[in-house]
Write an enzyme that holds these catalytic residues in place. Sequence first.
Site, short mmCIF file in Angstrom:
data_model
loop_
_atom_site.label_atom_id
_atom_site.label_comp_id
_atom_site.label_asym_id
_atom_site.label_seq_id
_atom_site.Cartn_x
_atom_site.Cartn_y
_atom_site.Cartn_z
N ALA A 1 1.66 0.55 -17.71
CA ALA A 1 1.41 -0.96 -17.65
C ALA A 1 0.95 -1.05 -16.04
CB ALA A 1 2.68 -1.17 -17.73
N ASP A 2 0.31 -2.19 -15.70
CA ASP A 2 -0.06 -2.30 -14.46
C ASP A 2 0.13 -4.13 -14.31
OD1 ASP A 2 -1.40 -1.17 -12.05
OD2 ASP A 2 -2.56 -2.57 -12.41
#
Length: 211
Positions: free
Chosen positions: A87-88
């Site tokens: 995730a970012d």
Amino acid sequence: MLQAWHSTGKPEVSTENKPIPLVLASQSPRRLDLLAQIGVTPDAVLPADLDETPKKAELPRDLAKRLAQAKAGQVAQERPDAVVLGADTVVACGRRILPKAETRDEALACLELLSGRRHRVHGGVCIIHNGTAKVRHVMTHVGFKRLSRDEIAWYLESGEWQGKAGGYAIQGRAAACVDLVNGSYSNVVGLPLFETSMLLKGLGYAAEKEG
């Protein structure tokens, strides 16, 4: 712990009678806490080591998706046996991508820019299993009230901004500065839970139930 399920509702296990492991490709304690909210505990945490510098003219949403997939992809090479979650989070004013503040001056510049304005938080989520990647993008609109010099100084003193996209953490003191959240709140914290849950369920995963 997670279990994989067939459409019959019975747990799918390996020949060793073990569930498929889930690996989180992130060192963020916030993402671990968010996963715990939906009953998910990764079997391992293996942070990816990437250059997160945006490419020339790269859009915020594209950066969030690219980094999420790159993180998951890097760790998936080490753990091909597992389901890997990457995730970012990218904070942007228009097309301008704000940094993950590492210095007080960076955080100050972010807060001065966000003060009295609306901005967008782009979340990228990627799950890789058996070489197949599924990527989702989530966008949340966030508004800051106009901040006084004293309020900015008060927030900077907290140190919460360190390493945070856009120089703030909405789950901390910054909550007193936010006058609008339109969309996924958990996305602003660091992981859009609804979309993550749907991706996991799409692979047949369900959180283990107590008792």
